[in-house]
Structure formats: C-alpha cells, structure tokens
Scaffold this motif. Sequence first.
Motif, short mmCIF file in Angstrom:
data_model
loop_
_atom_site.label_atom_id
_atom_site.label_comp_id
_atom_site.label_asym_id
_atom_site.label_seq_id
_atom_site.Cartn_x
_atom_site.Cartn_y
_atom_site.Cartn_z
N LEU A 24 24.72 29.00 36.47
CA LEU A 24 24.85 29.62 35.16
C LEU A 24 25.45 31.01 35.37
CD1 LEU A 24 24.28 29.71 32.07
CD2 LEU A 24 22.06 30.71 32.64
N ASP A 25 26.60 31.23 34.73
CA ASP A 25 27.36 32.45 34.96
C ASP A 25 26.93 33.55 33.96
OD1 ASP A 25 29.32 33.88 36.26
OD2 ASP A 25 31.02 32.91 35.26
N HIS A 26 26.98 34.79 34.38
CA HIS A 26 26.84 35.95 33.48
C HIS A 26 25.77 35.84 32.40
CE1 HIS A 26 30.18 38.25 34.98
NE2 HIS A 26 30.92 37.18 34.96
N ALA A 27 24.55 35.56 32.78
CA ALA A 27 23.52 35.39 31.77
C ALA A 27 22.55 36.57 31.77
CB ALA A 27 22.75 34.10 32.03
N GLY B 265 30.75 47.55 35.99
CA GLY B 265 31.18 46.82 34.80
C GLY B 265 32.54 46.19 34.97
N LEU B 266 32.60 44.88 34.76
CA LEU B 266 33.88 44.18 34.80
C LEU B 266 34.49 44.20 33.41
CD1 LEU B 266 33.68 43.03 37.69
CD2 LEU B 266 34.19 40.82 36.72
N ALA B 267 35.71 44.69 33.31
CA ALA B 267 36.38 44.69 32.01
C ALA B 267 36.84 43.30 31.64
CB ALA B 267 37.57 45.65 32.05
N ASP C 252 37.07 39.76 28.86
CA ASP C 252 36.21 38.71 28.32
C ASP C 252 36.27 37.52 29.26
OD1 ASP C 252 35.34 36.38 26.83
OD2 ASP C 252 35.56 37.56 25.00
N GLU C 253 35.09 37.02 29.60
CA GLU C 253 35.02 35.89 30.54
C GLU C 253 35.69 34.64 29.98
OE1 GLU C 253 33.03 34.05 34.06
OE2 GLU C 253 33.81 35.99 33.54
N ASP C 254 35.53 34.39 28.69
CA ASP C 254 35.95 33.11 28.11
C ASP C 254 37.30 33.14 27.41
OD1 ASP C 254 33.47 31.84 28.84
OD2 ASP C 254 32.53 32.96 27.21
N VAL D 130 39.27 42.16 37.06
CA VAL D 130 38.89 42.08 35.64
C VAL D 130 38.80 40.62 35.21
CG1 VAL D 130 40.03 44.26 35.06
CG2 VAL D 130 41.27 42.12 34.71
N HIS D 131 38.04 40.38 34.16
CA HIS D 131 38.04 39.06 33.53
C HIS D 131 39.29 38.93 32.68
CE1 HIS D 131 33.41 38.96 33.91
NE2 HIS D 131 33.91 38.10 34.76
N GLY D 132 39.79 37.72 32.54
CA GLY D 132 40.95 37.51 31.68
C GLY D 132 42.24 37.87 32.39
N LEU E 212 33.58 38.09 44.01
CA LEU E 212 34.70 38.64 43.26
C LEU E 212 34.92 37.79 42.03
CD1 LEU E 212 36.42 41.08 44.01
CD2 LEU E 212 38.04 39.51 45.12
N HIS E 213 34.68 38.37 40.86
CA HIS E 213 34.97 37.68 39.60
C HIS E 213 36.38 38.04 39.17
CE1 HIS E 213 30.82 36.44 38.14
NE2 HIS E 213 30.61 36.98 39.33
N GLY E 214 36.92 37.24 38.23
CA GLY E 214 38.23 37.59 37.67
C GLY E 214 39.35 37.48 38.69
N VAL F 28 34.46 33.46 45.13
CA VAL F 28 35.51 34.00 44.28
C VAL F 28 35.56 33.16 43.01
CG1 VAL F 28 37.96 34.52 44.09
CG2 VAL F 28 36.83 34.79 46.29
N ASN F 29 35.39 33.82 41.85
CA ASN F 29 35.32 33.09 40.59
C ASN F 29 36.68 32.99 39.91
OD1 ASN F 29 32.58 33.21 41.12
ND2 ASN F 29 32.01 33.86 39.07
N PHE F 30 37.03 31.78 39.50
CA PHE F 30 38.28 31.54 38.78
C PHE F 30 37.97 30.96 37.41
CE2 PHE F 30 39.35 31.14 43.26
CZ PHE F 30 40.55 31.80 43.37
ZN LIG Z 1 32.69 36.70 35.79
#
Ligand SMILES: [Zn+2]
Length: 291
Positions: free
Chosen positions: A80-83, A139-141, A143-145, A189-191, A217-219, A239-241
């Motif tokens: 579960l991501d970013h909860a 803080g990651l700038a 939007d994840e979705d 960053v996300h997005g 590493l996200h984003g 590493v999140n894609f």
């Molecule tokens: Zn993320």
Amino acid sequence: MRARLDEIVASALQQGSAVPAFTCYDFTTAMAVVSAAEESGRGVILLVAPKTAATPNGLRLITALRGLADAAAVPVSVQLDHASDLDVILAAVAAGADSVLADGSSLPYEDNIALVRQVRAELTARGRADVVLEAELGGLAGDEDRAFGEGAEGDAAGNDSIGLTDSAQVEDFVAQTGAQLLAVAVGNVHGKYKGKPELRWEVLQDIAVRTHIPLVLHGASGIPGEELVKAPAMNVGKVNFNTELRTGVLSTLETETAAHRADGENLQGLLARWNDSAKDFAASALAMLTR
Ligand SMILES: [Zn+2]
C-alpha cells in the motif's frame, strides 16, 4: 511466490541492483508486471495507491494482487503506497497488502514519526508485526496519481520547489520510527518533471551514510536510466514507477481502440495490447535496474 518486501530489496541490493515497484490501478497491469518479472527472473513490487485502496473494490484489487503474488514464479510483494489514514492501512493489510508506506512526510517532523509509530503499534496489536513499513522523510512534489504538463493548471510544483530530505534528521527518524525502508526526496518528483530532472546525488550520498536501511526513490519516471543505475550504490533498493507506465498504456489505448472497436468490439484484443505496453515498460525498468 509472495515474499517480504524487505527481503526482495535486500537480495537485490546484495547483487548491486534495485527492485522496481509499479503502481497498479487494475489487474491487467499487475499481470503484465508480474509476467515481465517472471521473464526476467527478478522480484518485483506491486503498488496500490491509497485512493484505490480507499474503496471497497480497491480492497478486492489488493486481494487479487495478493493472489497474483502467491502464484508468481518470482518473489512478489504487494505494498500500500503513500498511506496516512490508519483505517485504510488496516483494511489494506487485512485485504492482503504485506507492506505499507506509512507516509507522514507532509506532516511536521514529530507528527511524521508519531504516525509511523502508531501504524506499527496498531499492526502489532493485531498480530501483524510482519508487515513491512516504509516511511518517508522530506516532501515529494507532485501528484502520485495524476501528471500535468509544464505550466498546466494543477501541477503541484516545479523541480526547484521541493523539500529535500534533511540528512541530519535521518538517523533519529529511522531510530524513532523503526522504519524498514526510507523514501527520500533528493530532487525526484511525482508526475512529470519540469525540464531535466536533477537528482541531488550528494544529498543521497549523505543520507546513505547515516542509515543502514534501504532507501527508496519515488517518482522515477523521467529520470534517465544512466542516472538510475547509480542509485543502488547509494543503498537505493527500491525505485517506484507510475507516470511512465500510465503514459504508455494510455498511448496504446489511444492508437489501438478504434481498430479493436472495428474488429468486432474486440476488448480482449485491446487488453492484450494494454498488457504488452505495461509489460514492455516493466521489462525495461527491470533491465535498467539490474546488474
Ligand atoms: Zn510515491
């Protein structure tokens, strides 16, 4: 086979590699990701977005992904991501998630720690101390979705307005939270990135020497492969894609839908193209991060 997320990550790092994690909003994408992992013989992480999990059918998707992980020929974990909502976290774990990113990164430092500790305590109280916890510091700038083009309304931030992880806090944060993985903000960053992504390697290096737990590493969408391959050397094990996978699937649907509609409303054929697109992307990410 299902495997603990921390064990998949540790075994990749031992080989100088990182594990890719892919956001799956649907079962077709998840099947494609697992197929790519099986063909590469590598482990993989299936991510479920919190907005997905916050619906009854989202929980069923988690259960379905858990079944996919159990049946896979390679190690697979469902996270579960970013909860940050405790109810969503507990429901997702009950539904089959075996790892959670307990994300208090938008909160003040002490509140971020308190959130992770609370999640750990609630899981332990329910006999689920086995659930692997990732935490996020900085803080990651973005939007994840959803991803927006440069200058578009809704784009959360440019690459220059990111709250980098404060490496001086890392040791204390990990000790106090007991987090098993740490998501960091080092220019990722996300997005979509505005302009060329500039990863702050010196910050990542500074974080890596202050904790032994694997970094995340996200984003990663948009960060060139030749940059990403340097990450495992700095203890980045996951590493999140997300965005690039969506881009590929959407482009495929855009170009294939009319032909498949004309071909007897061939949804099965269209889903096969969807699978190909997601699988190709997952395969390229797996290859990129593998040594
Ligand atoms: Zn993320």
